[in-house]
Design an enzyme around this catalytic site. Structure first.
Site: not given
Ligand code: MRU
Length: 371
Positions: A204, A245, A255-256
């Protein structure tokens, strides 16, 4: 934000007045800019599950519209609850999904079935507008931190900011969370430079964050996920800002995957580690993020394969592991509150503690778990 001079949100109602929304297909970026129409509950659920839309706030916004679309097709109690369950099952970690679904269902459930779809549709649009103003406010709050970092450098050189995954406008309806302060600083003329973690396995950072920063003209470099600690050791990172998240009532941050390792490296190197979040990302019902937040486990093929564009423009997937090599793919991790310098919310910046959060959101006191 703008793509080739045209302003886009990540989700919008189609122009002809149908109960249909259009989204940017994020699985195609950065190689192709394509949009997709979501006209049925199944299409909305699939868009979230397949990560056509992703990022916690955008997942919530899409789910809200998914409820409205489902209610337009069948407004009965049975169908409403089935739509809720189907959308809730798409992705387990971002709390914004459940927040949006609860908000829509609790608004429409007391109404006569015939009145539900219209109210849900208006509410979904309201959730989107609210997300935009929340994210812009996060930008303003975080801007102060970047300004302070610039002042600390004596107003010389660029402020180097490391971010992980994509918490820019593509992850929200507009502006982003972690990236909003960077856009604000850049637009104000403060020199900024962003270290963009590639964010394996789905990349991402490389495919979305670098894309949107590039379109806005913000200087940046994509770095391999394992570079952060090295960059910090050499004084090349002034601050980290990431999205989230789900944040617990005591300030643990989910978070990720890989965020935790960046926070550890930041702690070891005295680099401030900030987390930007809209208030719908706070899960007041949980305290211990490591024990209580469900972590999505995705297909191992995301680890053993990689997608990219060939010289002829076609996009292909290739194996990067020996056939049959087993892999595991946890999509998120939890950074304990003690490693978070501060939380950046739409109402201000606060310590990653229960008192810090409740100081900004006192109305949550009665439902906040923990002491
Ligand atoms: O798996 P994803 O691409 O949905 O993960 C997104 C993230 O981890 C973002 O850092 C998180 O959603 C914050 S978005 C403002």
């Amino acid at each position: 934000m703008k793509i080739d001079g045209k302003h886009y949100r990540t989700i919008w109602p189609v122009a002809d007045g149908a109960v249909v929304v259009e989204v940017i297909d994020q699985t195609k970026l950065p190689h192709k800019f394509e949009t997709k129409r979501l006209a049925t509950l199944d299409e909305a659920a699939h868009a979230i599950k397949a990560m056509i839309v992703r990022g916690a706030p955008l997942i919530g916004a899409t789910a809200a519209y998914g409820m409205a679309i489902a209610l337009a097709a069948d407004p009965s109690d049975v169908a409403m609850n089935a739509a809720y369950d189907k959308l809730a099952a798409t992705r387990p970690t971002a709390i914004n999904l459940r927040w949006a679904l609860d908000r829509v269902r609790s608004a429409v459930a007391p109404l006569a079935p015939g009145a539900r779809a219209k109210v849900a549709w208006v509410l979904a649009a309201g959730i989107c507008d609210e997300d935009v103003s929340i994210c812009e406010a996060i930008g303003e709050q975080g801007l102060k931190l970047i300004e302070a970092a610039f002042a600390k450098k004596g107003g010389k050189g660029a402020v180097n900011i490391l971010t992980h995954c994509n918490a820019g406008w593509l992850a929200t309806v507009d502006w982003g969370t972690a990236i909003a302060p960077i856009y604000k600083a850049f637009d104000k003329g403060i020199p900024v430079h962003v270290w963009v973690d590639e964010t394996r396995p789905r990349n991402q950072g490389a495919s979305l964050t670098a894309f949107e920063l590039g379109r806005h003209g913000v200087p940046h470099h994509i770095v391999a996920d394992n570079s952060g600690g090295h960059l910090m050791q050499h004084g090349l990172v002034d601050l980290c800002i990431v999205g989230t998240d789900r944040v617990t009532a005591r300030g643990d941050v989910c978070n990720k995957i890989g965020t935790y390792l960046k926070a550890l490296a930041a702690h070891d190197n005295g680099v401030p580690f900030y987390v930007a979040l809209p208030s719908p990302t706070i899960d007041w019902t949980v305290v211990d993020g490591v024990k209580e937040i469900p972590i999505e486990e995705r297909s191992s093929l995301e680890v053993t394969r990689i997608a990219g564009r060939l010289a002829d423009g076609s996009v292909v997937e290739v194996d990067i592991a020996a056939p049959g090599s087993p892999a595991r793919n946890d999509a998120f991790d939890v950074t304990p509150a003690r490693l978070v310098t501060a939380l950046i919310t739409e109402r201000g910046v606060c310590p990653a503690t229960r008192d810090g959060l409740l100081g900004l959101f006192p109305e949550a006191k009665t439902r906040a778990a923990g002491e």
